[in-house]
Design an enzyme around this catalytic site. Sequence first.
Site, PDB file in Angstrom:
ATOM      1  N   GLU A  68       0.830  -1.220   0.000  1.00  0.00           N
ATOM      2  CA  GLU A  68       0.000   0.000   0.000  1.00  0.00           C
ATOM      3  C   GLU A  68       0.864   1.270   0.000  1.00  0.00           C
ATOM      4  O   GLU A  68       1.886   1.335   0.688  1.00  0.00           O
ATOM      5  CB  GLU A  68      -0.895  -0.006   1.245  1.00  0.00           C
ATOM      6  CG  GLU A  68      -1.808   1.208   1.314  1.00  0.00           C
ATOM      7  CD  GLU A  68      -2.855   1.072   2.404  1.00  0.00           C
ATOM      8  OE1 GLU A  68      -3.491   0.009   2.501  1.00  0.00           O
ATOM      9  OE2 GLU A  68      -3.017   2.053   3.159  1.00  0.00           O
ATOM     10  N   ARG A 106     -15.352   4.444   4.246  1.00  0.00           N
ATOM     11  CA  ARG A 106     -16.052   5.658   4.667  1.00  0.00           C
ATOM     12  C   ARG A 106     -15.069   6.820   4.730  1.00  0.00           C
ATOM     13  O   ARG A 106     -15.314   7.877   4.193  1.00  0.00           O
ATOM     14  CB  ARG A 106     -16.697   5.441   6.040  1.00  0.00           C
ATOM     15  CG  ARG A 106     -17.757   6.474   6.329  1.00  0.00           C
ATOM     16  CD  ARG A 106     -18.011   6.598   7.784  1.00  0.00           C
ATOM     17  NE  ARG A 106     -16.774   6.912   8.469  1.00  0.00           N
ATOM     18  CZ  ARG A 106     -16.630   7.002   9.761  1.00  0.00           C
ATOM     19  NH1 ARG A 106     -17.658   6.771  10.536  1.00  0.00           N
ATOM     20  NH2 ARG A 106     -15.491   7.306  10.306  1.00  0.00           N
TER      21      ARG A 106
HETATM   22  P1  FAD Z   1     -17.455   1.941   8.087  1.00  0.00           P
HETATM   23  O1  FAD Z   1     -17.458   0.498   7.838  1.00  0.00           O
HETATM   24  O2  FAD Z   1     -18.478   2.732   7.357  1.00  0.00           O
HETATM   25  O3  FAD Z   1     -17.632   2.184   9.619  1.00  0.00           O
HETATM   26  C1  FAD Z   1     -16.610   2.352  10.544  1.00  0.00           C
HETATM   27  C2  FAD Z   1     -17.033   1.862  11.937  1.00  0.00           C
HETATM   28  O4  FAD Z   1     -18.082   2.685  12.402  1.00  0.00           O
HETATM   29  C3  FAD Z   1     -17.551   0.457  12.003  1.00  0.00           C
HETATM   30  O5  FAD Z   1     -16.533  -0.554  12.068  1.00  0.00           O
HETATM   31  C4  FAD Z   1     -18.387   0.522  13.252  1.00  0.00           C
HETATM   32  O6  FAD Z   1     -17.597   0.420  14.390  1.00  0.00           O
HETATM   33  C5  FAD Z   1     -18.961   1.909  13.167  1.00  0.00           C
HETATM   34  N1  FAD Z   1     -20.256   1.881  12.503  1.00  0.00           N
HETATM   35  C6  FAD Z   1     -20.562   2.479  11.338  1.00  0.00           C
HETATM   36  N2  FAD Z   1     -21.850   2.261  11.042  1.00  0.00           N
HETATM   37  C7  FAD Z   1     -22.346   1.494  12.026  1.00  0.00           C
HETATM   38  C8  FAD Z   1     -23.602   0.924  12.288  1.00  0.00           C
HETATM   39  N3  FAD Z   1     -24.614   1.078  11.435  1.00  0.00           N
HETATM   40  N4  FAD Z   1     -23.766   0.197  13.423  1.00  0.00           N
HETATM   41  C9  FAD Z   1     -22.751   0.022  14.270  1.00  0.00           C
HETATM   42  N5  FAD Z   1     -21.526   0.543  14.072  1.00  0.00           N
HETATM   43  C10 FAD Z   1     -21.328   1.271  12.979  1.00  0.00           C
HETATM   44  N6  FAD Z   1      -8.936   6.345   5.229  1.00  0.00           N
HETATM   45  C11 FAD Z   1      -8.792   7.284   4.255  1.00  0.00           C
HETATM   46  O7  FAD Z   1      -9.168   8.431   4.473  1.00  0.00           O
HETATM   47  N7  FAD Z   1      -8.225   6.980   3.047  1.00  0.00           N
HETATM   48  C12 FAD Z   1      -7.809   5.735   2.733  1.00  0.00           C
HETATM   49  O8  FAD Z   1      -7.329   5.490   1.635  1.00  0.00           O
HETATM   50  C13 FAD Z   1      -7.944   4.717   3.737  1.00  0.00           C
HETATM   51  N8  FAD Z   1      -7.533   3.454   3.487  1.00  0.00           N
HETATM   52  C14 FAD Z   1      -7.708   2.480   4.435  1.00  0.00           C
HETATM   53  C15 FAD Z   1      -7.316   1.167   4.153  1.00  0.00           C
HETATM   54  C16 FAD Z   1      -7.482   0.163   5.095  1.00  0.00           C
HETATM   55  C17 FAD Z   1      -7.058  -1.245   4.746  1.00  0.00           C
HETATM   56  C18 FAD Z   1      -8.070   0.464   6.369  1.00  0.00           C
HETATM   57  C19 FAD Z   1      -8.253  -0.602   7.390  1.00  0.00           C
HETATM   58  C20 FAD Z   1      -8.453   1.771   6.672  1.00  0.00           C
HETATM   59  C21 FAD Z   1      -8.292   2.788   5.711  1.00  0.00           C
HETATM   60  N9  FAD Z   1      -8.690   4.108   5.961  1.00  0.00           N
HETATM   61  C22 FAD Z   1      -8.530   5.078   4.993  1.00  0.00           C
HETATM   62  C23 FAD Z   1      -9.255   4.485   7.269  1.00  0.00           C
HETATM   63  C24 FAD Z   1     -10.799   4.425   7.278  1.00  0.00           C
HETATM   64  O9  FAD Z   1     -11.334   5.365   6.387  1.00  0.00           O
HETATM   65  C25 FAD Z   1     -11.246   4.724   8.711  1.00  0.00           C
HETATM   66  O10 FAD Z   1     -10.906   3.637   9.546  1.00  0.00           O
HETATM   67  C26 FAD Z   1     -12.696   5.091   8.872  1.00  0.00           C
HETATM   68  O11 FAD Z   1     -12.891   5.621  10.193  1.00  0.00           O
HETATM   69  C27 FAD Z   1     -13.652   3.901   8.778  1.00  0.00           C
HETATM   70  O12 FAD Z   1     -13.782   3.486   7.504  1.00  0.00           O
HETATM   71  P2  FAD Z   1     -14.638   2.170   7.172  1.00  0.00           P
HETATM   72  O13 FAD Z   1     -14.639   2.109   5.700  1.00  0.00           O
HETATM   73  O14 FAD Z   1     -14.171   1.011   7.952  1.00  0.00           O
HETATM   74  O15 FAD Z   1     -16.060   2.661   7.743  1.00  0.00           O
END
Ligand code: FAD
Length: 285
Positions: free
Chosen positions: A17, A107
């Site tokens: 990455e 997200r």
């Molecule tokens: P989501 O899955 O939408 O939710 C995050 C968390 O919120 C869930 O795990 C849960 O605890 C809680 N949640 C949300 N909705 C609910 C619900 N309905 N009920 C209960 N709990 C809920 N960030 C960047 O800005 N750019 C990047 O390129 C980037 N790359 C990443 C790559 C990887 C492999 C990882 C692991 C993270 C990356 N991130 C990046 C960080 C990521 O954007 C953050 O961790 C963000 O806060 C959560 O994103 P998500 O897609 O997991 O969110």
Amino acid sequence: MTRITQQLGAGPTLSFEFSAPRDQVGVDRLRQTLALLSRHHPQFMSVTYGAGGTTRGPTRDWVRTIRREFRVEAMPHLTCVSHTREEVAGIIEEYRADGIENILALRGDLPQGVEAASQAFDTAAELTAFIRERTDWDIGVAAHPEGHPLAVSREADLVHQSRKLSTADFALTQFFYRAEFYEAFVSELCSRGVDTPVIPGLMPPTNVAGIERMSALNNSEFPTDLRKRLSAAESAAERRQIGVDVAVSLGRQLLELGAPGLHIYTMNYARAASEVATALGWPIS
Ligand code: FAD
């Protein structure tokens, strides 16, 4: 083979990455890093996305560079916070024109001081559904084995993550330093009927301050014994070697547990990532 699901079916994958650099020094370093790491023949490389669209152009440019110049499949990350549906649809069309077939749907967290311009999407699951309606691409999502910092409880987090993963083709995890976190997470998913491949993220712990900062943000444990070993190192070289050894040992345990691949966080540096890949059976050729 350009689809990540196909690659996963052919045996453990190696992926790296990167992030779009901010200045010319960073650009030069990333090009050197890509030149070296592409020689490990990873199945794919991914490029992060600045939440709120701050790297929309650069992320696309680096994805194209990796595919065209370094001949490695590249997967863009895409975050939905603050994007409108029209903006996301536009980004999808740009990637379609580029021949992209894999994407990581997230997200995202807004950079400090940036206000969300829209709440068209609240979660990565909504973004995944939006992409799914418009493409037949392989869609990956983020997984958080130790739980997400926003989670109200472990159970609520697991319910959310298992629902999200059940709609995705694969997941990439946040970094962690204990194999049992991965084992327990995959077993929780399994008991909820979710068998989406979960590729663990491996961050060689070579920078104590950096890992401390990121672990606090991500809700990841930075084990005290590891922190002590790194802090006691007498030189940067010794610290780097400890970080590489820890990542290699963790990578081996994860592969033994049946991980479908390893995703190495590089921070755009080549050396530690290259040494870890070599020790785990993906030498330069
Ligand atoms: P989501 O899955 O939408 O939710 C995050 C968390 O919120 C869930 O795990 C849960 O605890 C809680 N949640 C949300 N909705 C609910 C619900 N309905 N009920 C209960 N709990 C809920 N960030 C960047 O800005 N750019 C990047 O390129 C980037 N790359 C990443 C790559 C990887 C492999 C990882 C692991 C993270 C990356 N991130 C990046 C960080 C990521 O954007 C953050 O961790 C963000 O806060 C959560 O994103 P998500 O897609 O997991 O969110």
